[in-house]
Design an enzyme around this catalytic site. Structure first.
Site, short mmCIF file in Angstrom:
data_model
loop_
_atom_site.label_atom_id
_atom_site.label_comp_id
_atom_site.label_asym_id
_atom_site.label_seq_id
_atom_site.Cartn_x
_atom_site.Cartn_y
_atom_site.Cartn_z
N LYS A 1 -36.45 -40.33 18.47
CA LYS A 1 -37.74 -39.13 19.15
C LYS A 1 -37.93 -38.72 17.61
O LYS A 1 -36.51 -38.48 17.06
CB LYS A 1 -37.20 -38.06 19.97
CG LYS A 1 -37.83 -36.83 20.45
CD LYS A 1 -37.23 -35.55 21.04
CE LYS A 1 -36.81 -34.12 21.13
NZ LYS A 1 -37.06 -33.88 21.95
N HIS B 1 -31.13 -30.33 10.80
CA HIS B 1 -31.77 -30.59 11.57
C HIS B 1 -33.05 -29.97 11.22
O HIS B 1 -32.44 -28.37 12.20
CB HIS B 1 -30.83 -30.32 13.18
CG HIS B 1 -31.34 -31.67 13.93
ND1 HIS B 1 -31.70 -32.61 14.38
CD2 HIS B 1 -31.83 -30.53 15.25
CE1 HIS B 1 -31.67 -33.34 15.09
NE2 HIS B 1 -32.71 -31.97 16.20
MG MG Z 1 -38.32 -31.26 23.50
#
Ligand code: MG
Length: 373
Positions: free
Chosen positions: A167, A22
């Site tokens: 996102k 990530h």
């Molecule tokens: Mg943020």
């Protein structure tokens, strides 16, 4: 001795592997460190809280290592011998002993709530005033792989009805390449899923002025924290300029920060993390200020494991002011399940746990397997 008296307050550091790396603007992680805080009462009840920051101290200066030292050396001695139903007094006392360190304080705050609620046999959301909703929508944070892999990840999430909004992290690449990457993903998902971006405060004012209008024109639906935390007036300038909402994250870590964003109309949405805000009461104050000013709030994450995520779900589900969904996907990024019964994700949302305390039970074997020391 009263059964709610705090007999011990201890910590454990876990390193839990992720399903994929990530990436953030300045770091990337393959395992997420978690600080488990355990409160045990004289009545024999154990409550858990989770100290967690996104991958290390780059976000706000705290890490599992600093949190452990703060909790064990400074907060635990304050709490021992007091009661788990004295949370406002304990939190005030913590402020006198330790400045800042909001992620560490939040971990203790959640452990106290869990232990108190379990002692009463009620869910944490009952302590917080009662549930307003029984679950919340979850936006998924896509990885930083090449564009075709990112699109494939989004397609998989859409096809399995897990998420309907995505996102993307920005700020690690050259802005031109970064913008091209985001616009390619936005175009591929156009009309089927919303795409938002989080720049994690990495762009300066001129970079933001140059590139954010292109992101908005390309269909990006929300822009999170493009510019540095303390530059509220720059965030306000961008918010007034852009046709899409700005979300403040790094810029709002306290109720006073929220007031400043409101004063300058620097954002349309505030990202509320129970961790960065220093616990549940301060998070509630942030939501109250936003709500009074007509701003929306989003239940955001610092990539919490199941304990921290459950705490944030309980909080978000008691707050009508959290009206802009959530990104409480943390446990889905973990390669290993830490709970006996996982949190329930389906139909683009996560369900509010209903059992006593946080309503989740750690699997002791899984905890032992990932304990650092
Ligand atoms: Mg943020």
């Amino acid at each position: 001795m009263h059964e709610l008296t705090i007999e011990s307050l201890t910590t454990l550091i876990l390193d839990v592997p992720l399903t994929r790396p990530h990436k953030f603007a300045t770091t990337s992680m393959v395992a997420q460190p978690l600080l488990l805080v355990r409160v045990r009462t004289a009545g024999g009840v154990t409550g858990y809280g989770e100290g967690v920051v996104p991958g290390g101290p780059w976000w706000g200066g705290e890490s599992v290592e600093t949190m452990r030292a703060i909790v064990e050396r400074y907060l635990a001695p304050v709490a021992l011998g007091r009661r788990v139903d004295e949370i406002p007094g304990l939190m005030r006392h913590f402020e006198r002993v330790v400045s800042g360190a909001h992620f560490a304080k939040a971990a203790v705050d959640v452990a106290l709530h869990d232990a108190w609620a379990r002692s009463l046999g009620v869910p944490v959301h009952t302590l917080l005033g009662g549930a307003y909703r029984d679950g919340i929508e979850v936006t998924w944070a896509l990885g930083s792989a090449p564009v075709p892999e990112i699109i494939a990840e989004a397609e998989h999430k859409l096809a399995s009805n897990l998420n309907h909004s995505f996102k993307l992290k920005m700020g690690a690449l050259d802005p031109a390449d970064d913008v091209a990457r985001v616009l390619a993903v936005t175009e591929a998902l156009r009309g089927r899923a919303g795409v938002r971006v989080d720049i994690n405060a990495r762009w300066d004012r001129l970079t933001a002025l140059r590139w954010l209008p292109q992101l908005a024109a390309g269909g990006v639906e929300l822009i999170e924290q493009p510019t540095p935390r303390e530059q509220i007036e720059v965030l306000a300038e961008l918010n007034h300029l852009l046709p899409v909402p700005i979300m403040a994250d790094e810029s709002v870590q306290s109720p006073h920060d929220a007031l400043e964003v409101v004063r300058q109309r620097a954002a349309d949405v505030i990202a509320v993390k129970t961790t960065k805000c220093g616990g549940l009461a301060r998070s509630r104050d942030v939501v109250a200020i936003a709500r009074a000013a007509g701003l929306s709030c989003h239940a955001a994450t610092s990539i919490e494991g199941p304990i921290g995520t459950a705490a944030s779900i309980h909080f978000a589900c008691t707050q009508p002011g959290i009206d802009f969904g959530s990104e409480l996907f943390g446990p889905l990024l973990f390669a290993e399940e830490l709970l006996i019964e996982p949190l329930r994700y389906a139909d683009g949302r996560v369900a509010l746990p209903t059992g006593p305390g946080l309503g989740v039970e750690l699997n002791p074997d899984a905890v032992a397997a990932f304990t650092r020391d």
